[in-house]
Write a protein that holds these residues in place. Structure first.
Motif, PDB file in Angstrom:
ATOM      1  N   GLU A  14     139.025  84.394 100.553  1.00 29.49           N
ATOM      2  CA  GLU A  14     139.172  85.844 100.570  1.00 29.49           C
ATOM      3  C   GLU A  14     140.486  86.254 101.248  1.00 29.49           C
ATOM      4  OE1 GLU A  14     134.407  86.987 100.755  1.00 29.49           O
ATOM      5  OE2 GLU A  14     135.591  86.992 102.605  1.00 29.49           O
ATOM      6  N   LEU A  15     140.859  85.554 102.301  1.00 27.94           N
ATOM      7  CA  LEU A  15     142.120  85.841 102.980  1.00 27.94           C
ATOM      8  C   LEU A  15     143.302  85.605 102.041  1.00 27.94           C
ATOM      9  CD1 LEU A  15     143.794  86.527 105.512  1.00 27.94           C
ATOM     10  CD2 LEU A  15     143.659  84.096 106.118  1.00 27.94           C
ATOM     11  N   GLU A  16     143.274  84.495 101.328  1.00 23.38           N
ATOM     12  CA  GLU A  16     144.361  84.213 100.382  1.00 23.38           C
ATOM     13  C   GLU A  16     144.428  85.274  99.290  1.00 23.38           C
ATOM     14  OE1 GLU A  16     143.999  80.185  98.999  1.00 23.38           O
ATOM     15  OE2 GLU A  16     144.677  79.367 100.925  1.00 23.38           O
ATOM     16  N   GLN A  17     143.273  85.722  98.780  1.00 26.19           N
ATOM     17  CA  GLN A  17     143.242  86.773  97.765  1.00 26.19           C
ATOM     18  C   GLN A  17     143.803  88.080  98.332  1.00 26.19           C
ATOM     19  OE1 GLN A  17     139.076  86.813  96.842  1.00 26.19           O
ATOM     20  NE2 GLN A  17     139.215  85.127  95.365  1.00 26.19           N
ATOM     21  N   SER A  18     143.408  88.398  99.544  1.00 30.23           N
ATOM     22  CA  SER A  18     143.878  89.617 100.191  1.00 30.23           C
ATOM     23  C   SER A  18     145.396  89.571 100.382  1.00 30.23           C
ATOM     24  CB  SER A  18     143.174  89.780 101.545  1.00 30.23           C
ATOM     25  OG  SER A  18     143.622  90.923 102.214  1.00 30.23           O
ATOM     26  N   CYS A  19     145.891  88.442 100.846  1.00 31.73           N
ATOM     27  CA  CYS A  19     147.338  88.291 101.037  1.00 31.73           C
ATOM     28  C   CYS A  19     148.075  88.402  99.711  1.00 31.73           C
ATOM     29  CB  CYS A  19     147.640  86.963 101.729  1.00 31.73           C
ATOM     30  SG  CYS A  19     147.195  86.963 103.478  1.00 31.73           S
ATOM     31  N   CYS A  20     147.499  87.865  98.655  1.00 28.95           N
ATOM     32  CA  CYS A  20     148.102  87.960  97.324  1.00 28.95           C
ATOM     33  C   CYS A  20     148.256  89.426  96.920  1.00 28.95           C
ATOM     34  CB  CYS A  20     147.247  87.203  96.314  1.00 28.95           C
ATOM     35  SG  CYS A  20     147.929  87.203  94.638  1.00 28.95           S
ATOM     36  N   VAL A  21     147.233  90.240  97.176  1.00 29.45           N
ATOM     37  CA  VAL A  21     147.304  91.671  96.879  1.00 29.45           C
ATOM     38  C   VAL A  21     148.452  92.318  97.643  1.00 29.45           C
ATOM     39  CG1 VAL A  21     146.084  93.885  97.203  1.00 29.45           C
ATOM     40  CG2 VAL A  21     144.864  91.917  96.269  1.00 29.45           C
ATOM     41  N   LEU A  22     148.704  91.823  98.854  1.00 33.68           N
ATOM     42  CA  LEU A  22     149.771  92.372  99.695  1.00 33.68           C
ATOM     43  C   LEU A  22     151.141  91.753  99.404  1.00 33.68           C
ATOM     44  CD1 LEU A  22     147.801  92.469 103.055  1.00 33.68           C
ATOM     45  CD2 LEU A  22     148.363  94.411 101.573  1.00 33.68           C
ATOM     46  N   GLY A  23     151.183  90.806  98.450  1.00 35.67           N
ATOM     47  CA  GLY A  23     152.452  90.174  98.098  1.00 35.67           C
ATOM     48  C   GLY A  23     152.835  89.015  98.994  1.00 35.67           C
ATOM     49  N   ILE A  24     151.874  88.481  99.727  1.00 34.61           N
ATOM     50  CA  ILE A  24     152.124  87.337 100.617  1.00 34.61           C
ATOM     51  C   ILE A  24     151.654  86.078  99.895  1.00 34.61           C
ATOM     52  CG2 ILE A  24     151.573  86.282 102.852  1.00 34.61           C
ATOM     53  CD1 ILE A  24     150.895  89.206 103.804  1.00 34.61           C
ATOM     54  N   ALA A 147     143.278  95.165  99.324  1.00 32.24           N
ATOM     55  CA  ALA A 147     143.342  93.928 100.109  1.00 32.24           C
ATOM     56  C   ALA A 147     142.090  93.776 100.970  1.00 32.24           C
ATOM     57  CB  ALA A 147     144.597  93.922 100.978  1.00 32.24           C
ATOM     58  N   MET A 148     141.636  94.858 101.574  1.00 32.32           N
ATOM     59  CA  MET A 148     140.414  94.803 102.391  1.00 32.32           C
ATOM     60  C   MET A 148     139.194  94.464 101.535  1.00 32.32           C
ATOM     61  SD  MET A 148     140.680  95.449 105.718  1.00 32.32           S
ATOM     62  CE  MET A 148     139.080  96.102 106.143  1.00 32.32           C
ATOM     63  N   ARG A 149     139.139  94.994 100.332  1.00 30.53           N
ATOM     64  CA  ARG A 149     137.994  94.735  99.451  1.00 30.53           C
ATOM     65  C   ARG A 149     137.896  93.267  99.038  1.00 30.53           C
ATOM     66  NH1 ARG A 149     139.792  99.667  96.795  1.00 30.53           N
ATOM     67  NH2 ARG A 149     138.663 101.387  97.748  1.00 30.53           N
ATOM     68  N   CYS A 150     138.968  92.526  99.171  1.00 28.60           N
ATOM     69  CA  CYS A 150     138.935  91.086  98.865  1.00 28.60           C
ATOM     70  C   CYS A 150     138.031  90.330  99.844  1.00 28.60           C
ATOM     71  CB  CYS A 150     140.337  90.487  98.915  1.00 28.60           C
ATOM     72  SG  CYS A 150     141.415  91.026  97.584  1.00 28.60           S
ATOM     73  N   HIS A 151     137.812  90.907 101.003  1.00 29.00           N
ATOM     74  CA  HIS A 151     136.982  90.267 102.034  1.00 29.00           C
ATOM     75  C   HIS A 151     135.511  90.630 101.811  1.00 29.00           C
ATOM     76  CE1 HIS A 151     140.515  89.016 104.357  1.00 29.00           C
ATOM     77  NE2 HIS A 151     141.025  90.194 104.050  1.00 29.00           N
ATOM     78  N   ARG A 152     135.004  90.305 100.621  1.00 33.83           N
ATOM     79  CA  ARG A 152     133.648  90.697 100.225  1.00 33.83           C
ATOM     80  C   ARG A 152     132.579  90.235 101.208  1.00 33.83           C
ATOM     81  NH1 ARG A 152     136.009  88.619  96.290  1.00 33.83           N
ATOM     82  NH2 ARG A 152     136.862  89.777  94.566  1.00 33.83           N
ATOM     83  N   SER A 153     132.719  89.033 101.753  1.00 37.21           N
ATOM     84  CA  SER A 153     131.696  88.500 102.659  1.00 37.21           C
ATOM     85  C   SER A 153     131.609  89.299 103.959  1.00 37.21           C
ATOM     86  CB  SER A 153     131.975  87.028 102.973  1.00 37.21           C
ATOM     87  OG  SER A 153     133.158  86.896 103.748  1.00 37.21           O
ATOM     88  N   GLN A 154     132.611  90.101 104.248  1.00 36.72           N
ATOM     89  CA  GLN A 154     132.631  90.869 105.489  1.00 36.72           C
ATOM     90  C   GLN A 154     132.426  92.371 105.275  1.00 36.72           C
ATOM     91  OE1 GLN A 154     135.750  89.598 108.361  1.00 36.72           O
ATOM     92  NE2 GLN A 154     136.463  88.406 106.612  1.00 36.72           N
ATOM     93  N   LEU A 155     132.271  92.792 104.031  1.00 41.10           N
ATOM     94  CA  LEU A 155     132.167  94.225 103.750  1.00 41.10           C
ATOM     95  C   LEU A 155     130.750  94.744 103.987  1.00 41.10           C
ATOM     96  CD1 LEU A 155     134.485  94.902 100.698  1.00 41.10           C
ATOM     97  CD2 LEU A 155     134.781  95.597 103.072  1.00 41.10           C
TER      98      LEU A 155
END
Length: 177
Positions: A14-24, A147-155
């Motif tokens: 999820e962190l990698e997906q979130s970073c991808c959304v942010l261009g990282i 990017a926050m929504r990528c962290h599904r397990s924590q939502l």
């Protein structure tokens, strides 16, 4: 590694997906999985160990800006507070004057009222002292939400409210450490 609920592998993805959304790119994401640094809100991490790991990472990646939590950890989470303590220890106790010109910005924790008034906190933040103020555009706010929504397990329910009302998705005030 975010393994508090035995979801470390899920949370890494999820962190990698979130970073991808942010261009990282994933190659710029480092997850530390150290037995003495458990993801546990009740555990205060060892300052010296964490400071050593942070400094090694800064040197290895040639980082010139560190953004971290303040002493309140924004949410009071013990691990967030430990990060601040370790960075502060690195800067103050180890007389960290890096030759590569690395600066440290500390994200301001605000009271509960300000934390959840979204864009209305822009007015307050503009009037208060700070070293840096970041006001996100509507497009940047939407990107941060994606990017926050990528962290599904924590939502959990309260994090869904965070997505709707948090000032941190619109405005962030920081100070130099």
């Amino acid at each position: 590694s975010g393994n508090y609920y035995n979801q470390g592998e899920i949370r890494k993805k999820e962190l990698e997906q979130s970073c991808c959304v942010l261009g990282i790119p994933a190659s710029d994401v480092t997850v530390i999985d150290h037995r003495d640094l458990p993801d546990d809100p009740a555990v205060e991490w060892d300052t010296q160990l964490l400071a050593t790991l942070i400094l090694k990472h800064i040197e290895a990646k040639n980082i010139n800006l560190v953004v971290t939590f303040d002493a309140g950890g924004v949410s009071g989470h013990a691990n967030h507070v430990s990060l601040h303590t370790a960075v502060r220890y690195s800067v103050c106790t180890l007389l960290w004057v890096p030759p590569w010109g690395c600066r440290v910005l500390v994200l301001e924790s605000v009271n509960l009222f300000r934390k959840y008034i979204s864009f209305l906190d822009v007015l307050i933040s503009c009037l208060l002292p700070r070293d840096a103020l970041f006001i996100l555009s509507e497009e940047e706010t939407e990107q941060a939400k994606r990017a926050m929504r990528c962290h599904r397990s924590q939502l959990l329910w309260f994090r869904r409210l965070y997505l709707l009302f948090s000032r941190y998705l619109v405005v962030n005030s920081l100070r130099l450490l």
